[in-house]
Design a protein around this motif. Sequence first.
Motif, PDB file in Angstrom:
ATOM      1  N   ILE A  92     -44.830  52.859 108.790  1.00 29.74           N
ATOM      2  CA  ILE A  92     -43.412  53.152 108.501  1.00 29.74           C
ATOM      3  C   ILE A  92     -42.880  52.175 107.458  1.00 29.74           C
ATOM      4  O   ILE A  92     -42.165  52.574 106.535  1.00 29.74           O
ATOM      5  CB  ILE A  92     -42.566  53.102 109.797  1.00 29.74           C
ATOM      6  N   ARG A  93     -43.219  50.901 107.577  1.00 28.40           N
ATOM      7  CA  ARG A  93     -42.768  49.925 106.594  1.00 28.40           C
ATOM      8  C   ARG A  93     -43.316  50.269 105.215  1.00 28.40           C
ATOM      9  O   ARG A  93     -42.598  50.239 104.226  1.00 28.40           O
ATOM     10  CB  ARG A  93     -43.207  48.506 106.986  1.00 28.40           C
ATOM     11  N   THR A  94     -44.589  50.633 105.145  1.00 28.62           N
ATOM     12  CA  THR A  94     -45.192  51.019 103.871  1.00 28.62           C
ATOM     13  C   THR A  94     -44.503  52.258 103.311  1.00 28.62           C
ATOM     14  O   THR A  94     -44.195  52.315 102.113  1.00 28.62           O
ATOM     15  CB  THR A  94     -46.704  51.277 104.050  1.00 28.62           C
ATOM     16  N   LEU A  95     -44.260  53.237 104.154  1.00 24.44           N
ATOM     17  CA  LEU A  95     -43.553  54.452 103.719  1.00 24.44           C
ATOM     18  C   LEU A  95     -42.195  54.097 103.133  1.00 24.44           C
ATOM     19  O   LEU A  95     -41.854  54.511 102.020  1.00 24.44           O
ATOM     20  CB  LEU A  95     -43.377  55.407 104.900  1.00 24.44           C
ATOM     21  N   ASP A  96     -41.428  53.323 103.860  1.00 24.90           N
ATOM     22  CA  ASP A  96     -40.070  52.995 103.444  1.00 24.90           C
ATOM     23  C   ASP A  96     -40.043  52.068 102.224  1.00 24.90           C
ATOM     24  O   ASP A  96     -39.446  52.405 101.194  1.00 24.90           O
ATOM     25  CB  ASP A  96     -39.326  52.353 104.616  1.00 24.90           C
TER      26      ASP A  96
ATOM     27  N   ASP B 131     -32.696  57.171 104.833  1.00 25.29           N
ATOM     28  CA  ASP B 131     -32.993  56.752 106.209  1.00 25.29           C
ATOM     29  C   ASP B 131     -34.360  57.266 106.630  1.00 25.29           C
ATOM     30  O   ASP B 131     -34.663  58.451 106.470  1.00 25.29           O
ATOM     31  CB  ASP B 131     -31.940  57.298 107.180  1.00 25.29           C
ATOM     32  N   VAL B 132     -35.167  56.364 107.159  1.00 23.95           N
ATOM     33  CA  VAL B 132     -36.490  56.716 107.659  1.00 23.95           C
ATOM     34  C   VAL B 132     -36.433  56.650 109.185  1.00 23.95           C
ATOM     35  O   VAL B 132     -36.332  55.576 109.759  1.00 23.95           O
ATOM     36  CB  VAL B 132     -37.566  55.755 107.108  1.00 23.95           C
ATOM     37  N   PHE B 133     -36.481  57.816 109.817  1.00 23.57           N
ATOM     38  CA  PHE B 133     -36.467  57.896 111.269  1.00 23.57           C
ATOM     39  C   PHE B 133     -37.911  58.040 111.755  1.00 23.57           C
ATOM     40  O   PHE B 133     -38.555  59.067 111.483  1.00 23.57           O
ATOM     41  CB  PHE B 133     -35.631  59.090 111.739  1.00 23.57           C
ATOM     42  N   PRO B 134     -38.447  57.034 112.435  1.00 26.58           N
ATOM     43  CA  PRO B 134     -39.850  57.067 112.841  1.00 26.58           C
ATOM     44  C   PRO B 134     -40.253  58.340 113.588  1.00 26.58           C
ATOM     45  O   PRO B 134     -41.346  58.866 113.367  1.00 26.58           O
ATOM     46  CB  PRO B 134     -39.999  55.828 113.720  1.00 26.58           C
ATOM     47  N   ASP B 135     -39.377  58.866 114.438  1.00 25.57           N
ATOM     48  CA  ASP B 135     -39.725  60.076 115.195  1.00 25.57           C
ATOM     49  C   ASP B 135     -40.018  61.261 114.281  1.00 25.57           C
ATOM     50  O   ASP B 135     -40.816  62.127 114.630  1.00 25.57           O
ATOM     51  CB  ASP B 135     -38.604  60.458 116.153  1.00 25.57           C
ATOM     52  N   HIS B 136     -39.382  61.313 113.128  1.00 26.49           N
ATOM     53  CA  HIS B 136     -39.601  62.417 112.191  1.00 26.49           C
ATOM     54  C   HIS B 136     -40.955  62.302 111.497  1.00 26.49           C
ATOM     55  O   HIS B 136     -41.521  63.314 111.068  1.00 26.49           O
ATOM     56  CB  HIS B 136     -38.508  62.450 111.130  1.00 26.49           C
ATOM     57  N   TRP B 137     -41.449  61.092 111.357  1.00 29.62           N
ATOM     58  CA  TRP B 137     -42.680  60.836 110.601  1.00 29.62           C
ATOM     59  C   TRP B 137     -43.915  60.715 111.477  1.00 29.62           C
ATOM     60  O   TRP B 137     -45.034  60.768 110.982  1.00 29.62           O
ATOM     61  CB  TRP B 137     -42.497  59.577 109.749  1.00 29.62           C
TER      62      TRP B 137
ATOM     63  N   GLY C 260     -52.997  61.677 110.351  1.00 29.29           N
ATOM     64  CA  GLY C 260     -53.879  60.830 109.558  1.00 29.29           C
ATOM     65  C   GLY C 260     -53.496  60.731 108.090  1.00 29.29           C
ATOM     66  O   GLY C 260     -54.274  60.214 107.284  1.00 29.29           O
ATOM     67  N   LEU C 261     -52.311  61.205 107.748  1.00 29.48           N
ATOM     68  CA  LEU C 261     -51.865  61.108 106.363  1.00 29.48           C
ATOM     69  C   LEU C 261     -51.487  59.672 106.020  1.00 29.48           C
ATOM     70  O   LEU C 261     -51.025  58.916 106.876  1.00 29.48           O
ATOM     71  CB  LEU C 261     -50.657  62.007 106.114  1.00 29.48           C
ATOM     72  N   THR C 262     -51.650  59.317 104.764  1.00 31.02           N
ATOM     73  CA  THR C 262     -51.144  58.032 104.295  1.00 31.02           C
ATOM     74  C   THR C 262     -49.634  58.165 104.147  1.00 31.02           C
ATOM     75  O   THR C 262     -49.107  59.290 104.061  1.00 31.02           O
ATOM     76  CB  THR C 262     -51.754  57.658 102.937  1.00 31.02           C
ATOM     77  N   PRO C 263     -48.917  57.054 104.069  1.00 34.10           N
ATOM     78  CA  PRO C 263     -47.477  57.153 103.828  1.00 34.10           C
ATOM     79  C   PRO C 263     -47.159  57.937 102.538  1.00 34.10           C
ATOM     80  O   PRO C 263     -46.234  58.733 102.510  1.00 34.10           O
ATOM     81  CB  PRO C 263     -47.030  55.701 103.730  1.00 34.10           C
ATOM     82  N   ARG C 264     -47.948  57.744 101.495  1.00 33.35           N
ATOM     83  CA  ARG C 264     -47.733  58.454 100.225  1.00 33.35           C
ATOM     84  C   ARG C 264     -47.943  59.957 100.397  1.00 33.35           C
ATOM     85  O   ARG C 264     -47.179  60.767  99.898  1.00 33.35           O
ATOM     86  CB  ARG C 264     -48.682  57.885  99.151  1.00 33.35           C
ATOM     87  N   GLN C 265     -48.988  60.343 101.118  1.00 32.38           N
ATOM     88  CA  GLN C 265     -49.245  61.756 101.369  1.00 32.38           C
ATOM     89  C   GLN C 265     -48.131  62.381 102.211  1.00 32.38           C
ATOM     90  O   GLN C 265     -47.726  63.520 101.963  1.00 32.38           O
ATOM     91  CB  GLN C 265     -50.588  61.931 102.087  1.00 32.38           C
ATOM     92  N   ALA C 266     -47.647  61.640 103.202  1.00 31.50           N
ATOM     93  CA  ALA C 266     -46.567  62.143 104.049  1.00 31.50           C
ATOM     94  C   ALA C 266     -45.296  62.353 103.234  1.00 31.50           C
ATOM     95  O   ALA C 266     -44.615  63.376 103.373  1.00 31.50           O
ATOM     96  CB  ALA C 266     -46.307  61.168 105.202  1.00 31.50           C
ATOM     97  N   TRP C 267     -44.965  61.403 102.376  1.00 27.73           N
ATOM     98  CA  TRP C 267     -43.777  61.532 101.537  1.00 27.73           C
ATOM     99  C   TRP C 267     -43.926  62.730 100.597  1.00 27.73           C
ATOM    100  O   TRP C 267     -42.989  63.506 100.427  1.00 27.73           O
ATOM    101  CB  TRP C 267     -43.555  60.248 100.759  1.00 27.73           C
ATOM    102  N   GLN C 268     -45.100  62.895 100.012  1.00 31.19           N
ATOM    103  CA  GLN C 268     -45.316  64.019  99.101  1.00 31.19           C
ATOM    104  C   GLN C 268     -45.189  65.345  99.835  1.00 31.19           C
ATOM    105  O   GLN C 268     -44.614  66.291  99.317  1.00 31.19           O
ATOM    106  CB  GLN C 268     -46.686  63.920  98.421  1.00 31.19           C
ATOM    107  N   ARG C 269     -45.693  65.414 101.043  1.00 30.48           N
ATOM    108  CA  ARG C 269     -45.554  66.644 101.830  1.00 30.48           C
ATOM    109  C   ARG C 269     -44.085  66.939 102.113  1.00 30.48           C
ATOM    110  O   ARG C 269     -43.650  68.080 102.033  1.00 30.48           O
ATOM    111  CB  ARG C 269     -46.327  66.550 103.143  1.00 30.48           C
ATOM    112  N   ALA C 270     -43.320  65.915 102.431  1.00 28.93           N
ATOM    113  CA  ALA C 270     -41.888  66.111 102.674  1.00 28.93           C
ATOM    114  C   ALA C 270     -41.192  66.591 101.409  1.00 28.93           C
ATOM    115  O   ALA C 270     -40.350  67.498 101.470  1.00 28.93           O
ATOM    116  CB  ALA C 270     -41.265  64.810 103.183  1.00 28.93           C
ATOM    117  N   LEU C 271     -41.523  66.012 100.271  1.00 29.54           N
ATOM    118  CA  LEU C 271     -40.927  66.459  99.008  1.00 29.54           C
ATOM    119  C   LEU C 271     -41.300  67.905  98.704  1.00 29.54           C
ATOM    120  O   LEU C 271     -40.455  68.693  98.263  1.00 29.54           O
ATOM    121  CB  LEU C 271     -41.382  65.563  97.851  1.00 29.54           C
ATOM    122  N   ASP C 272     -42.552  68.246  98.920  1.00 32.86           N
ATOM    123  CA  ASP C 272     -43.005  69.619  98.671  1.00 32.86           C
ATOM    124  C   ASP C 272     -42.291  70.608  99.582  1.00 32.86           C
ATOM    125  O   ASP C 272     -41.895  71.692  99.139  1.00 32.86           O
ATOM    126  CB  ASP C 272     -44.515  69.728  98.865  1.00 32.86           C
ATOM    127  N   ALA C 273     -42.113  70.255 100.848  1.00 32.29           N
ATOM    128  CA  ALA C 273     -41.417  71.132 101.791  1.00 32.29           C
ATOM    129  C   ALA C 273     -39.956  71.295 101.388  1.00 32.29           C
ATOM    130  O   ALA C 273     -39.411  72.411 101.461  1.00 32.29           O
ATOM    131  CB  ALA C 273     -41.518  70.570 103.212  1.00 32.29           C
TER     132      ALA C 273
END
Length: 66
Positions: free
Chosen positions: A9-13, A29-35, A42-55
């Motif tokens: 979460i720290r890396t993501l934020d 705001d980064v809500f841990p429950d959402h991530w 098993g996604l990296t923080p970068r992959q998770a952020w990209q998926r959120a942007l794509d969605a």
Amino acid sequence: MSEKFRDWIRTLDEDVIQGEFGYEENEFDVFPDHWRPLFDEGLTPRQAWQRALDAFREARNEKDRR
């Protein structure tokens, strides 16, 4: 919250959202429950952020199509 997830979460934020994408601290705001499902997948923080942007982009495009 496990230490591994807390670090993720720290890396993501701090590294991805603020560092790579230029958001200011507390601007997004980064809500841990959402991530948690993306971490568990098993996604990296970068992959998770990209998926959120794509969605978000796909939802906006769908709205525009209607």
